[in-house]
Enzyme design. Sequence first.
Site, PDB file in Angstrom:
ATOM      1  CE  LYS A 126      -4.770  -0.605   1.524  1.00  0.00           C
ATOM      2  NZ  LYS A 126      -5.029  -1.559   0.891  1.00  0.00           N
ATOM      3  CD  GLU A 210      -7.002   8.536   3.849  1.00  0.00           C
ATOM      4  OE1 GLU A 210      -8.295   7.734   3.903  1.00  0.00           O
ATOM      5  OE2 GLU A 210      -5.751   7.910   3.574  1.00  0.00           O
ATOM      6  NE  ARG A 304      -6.042 -10.139  -7.646  1.00  0.00           N
ATOM      7  CZ  ARG A 304      -7.119  -9.554  -7.655  1.00  0.00           C
ATOM      8  NH1 ARG A 304      -7.992  -9.712  -8.497  1.00  0.00           N
ATOM      9  NH2 ARG A 304      -7.288  -8.672  -6.495  1.00  0.00           N
TER      10      ARG A 304
END
Lengths: 485, 170
Positions: A126, A210, A304
């Site tokens: 992350k 945040e 992926r």
Amino acid sequence: MTNELVGKTTSPKRILIANRGEIASRVAKACRELGHTAIGIWTDNEIHARHLEFCDEWVHLQGMTNAETYLNIPNILKVIKENKVDAVHPGYGFLSENADFADALKEAGVVFIAPHAEAIRVMGDKATSKTLAKEAGVPVVPGSSAAVETVAEATKIADQIGYPVLLKAVAGGGGRGMRACHNESEIKSNFEAVQRESESAFGNGDLLVEKLIVNPRHIEVQIMADKKGNVFHFFERECSIQRRNQKVIEEAPSPFIGDDEDVRQKVCQTAVKLAEAVKYDSAGTVEFIMAEDKSFYFLEMNTRIQVEHPITEEITGIDLLVCMIQSAFGEDLGIPNQEFIKRSGHAIECRICAEDPITMLPAPGKVTGFETNFPQGTRFDNCIFKDLEVTPDFDPMIGKLVTKGINRTIAIRKMMCALDGLHIEGLKTNIPLHKVILREENFIKGNYSTAYIATIKPQEKVTTQFDYLRIFNKLAGIEANRMGL
Amino acid sequence: MRTYLIDNDKNEIIIDLTRTTVHSHELVEFEYSAVRDNEIVQKENIFVRKLAGRYFSSTDNKRWTRLAKQNLPTHILNVDTIYKVFRGYKPSGLSGGNDGELLTQMPGKVVKIQVEKNQEVKAGDTVLILEAMKMENEIKSAVDGIVKEVHVKEGDALDQGVLMLEIEPK
């Protein structure tokens, strides 16, 4: 000669599919179509692994648990050696985003049908992925870059980024250790509480500030890149209908972005920019969170093929698994430029899971009957069969129902009809929940955020009343079968 | 033929198949009734038509929906509840008595007794046939064991809750 004329490979390879279930079937189909040999795995835990029926060769991997089988790198390397495997496709989950596995394959001289190990490693973390995104000029959710010690510090940052803000634990997750603050006084009153909460829940009282994205939408962009440096986007998907941070229904294109081509281009170009920054060379997805004013911020990149890739295949008409395999062998994708990739219509995917339609908790069991009766153009990627035992060892998702229409209304109409034609007996599924959502006003209007299930609560509208007529019909079918009709 | 559907909380749904009519090689008609407190709460005729190897069902022999073909399952689903299926019998353990004690679930007449005292039986063996509501019901043992006592004889008319047979579990 014919092979070349029809686009089959001129150098057939032996591809091990290190996965199970519907995605193993999907990969095997792409291998077979291209002329490669698909090698499937079965384990002691799943003797009737239906995905094998699409594989050319079947390999037995000893063991009952995933740790002994699909996650066991030494064992899989052994299988690779014994079966002279040229390449491995990991599907999703299991070893698909494991950089160590990528390294091990490289060392063994085996192609990993995935991006290069460095991209997996950077995007898998992350912190490093966020740093890279920032450097590449990709917007990330504004906020403090390190732990905030005092209320004064927190309010200072809040003034810079604007209210509302989210006070959240550095170590947090699953919605705990988080609180929304709409002004300075709320920061003052919440700061110590969140600190205490995080301390007791995670043993770490460090907090971050945040920007709080109100009613966020989950928007993601499909990326496909080859080994020659070409990075293409395949437009966006919207996956805001979620439970426990897992997607339930996905759509392409996003109904929230709608006709706003400027935003669409901006999101897609940003995703390409990020992929280029890691020299991406396979299929991947860049996930964003989008605010109500359509500003968007980078969340993470999945290195992926994703569960919901079929809706992108449906609107672009391009087979992503085929592209992914071609890319891995350094072949041409058959895509001359970005403009070649066009989208048309609208596609929806409903994830069919063996779970309680109301609590949405996994409900393992045995499938006692399975029939489908779908409208034209329905796609159902699945590995279901009568007598399938759904065990708690694997993800409860047993199939993906996909419909496509020339517009969203028609895609929804087809999906309603497809859900009515999907008969899975003997275990609980979320089909009744999908039927409620597909008829719900906010969903039909395309007006929903990631809080949809928590706030609209479609699960409460699932009719659970005992339906005698339906049970009579089921019993009549059972009786007829007993009689040998 | 009576079918009991019992969920985890021991809630019980009783469904009687009261008539079966074979119309052809491809078409059968069943008459089903749902029974609650000895009253029929819903009754329907269900047609099952075999078409190209698949089953379709109908209530009027005109409008058809596809059925998933099932063998006699041990459980059946209603939206969010799994019911255990007991066709023709209800294990006595689910009605409050001991596992080896077979009590009548409804008033009825003993048609046939298929076991004798001291005979060994297995769980699921039919031990007795009881005629109730014009239907024959196979009463089955819920346990492996030895028949300890037979309290009734053929032709007896019994009330609900009468102890018919005792089986000593192994």
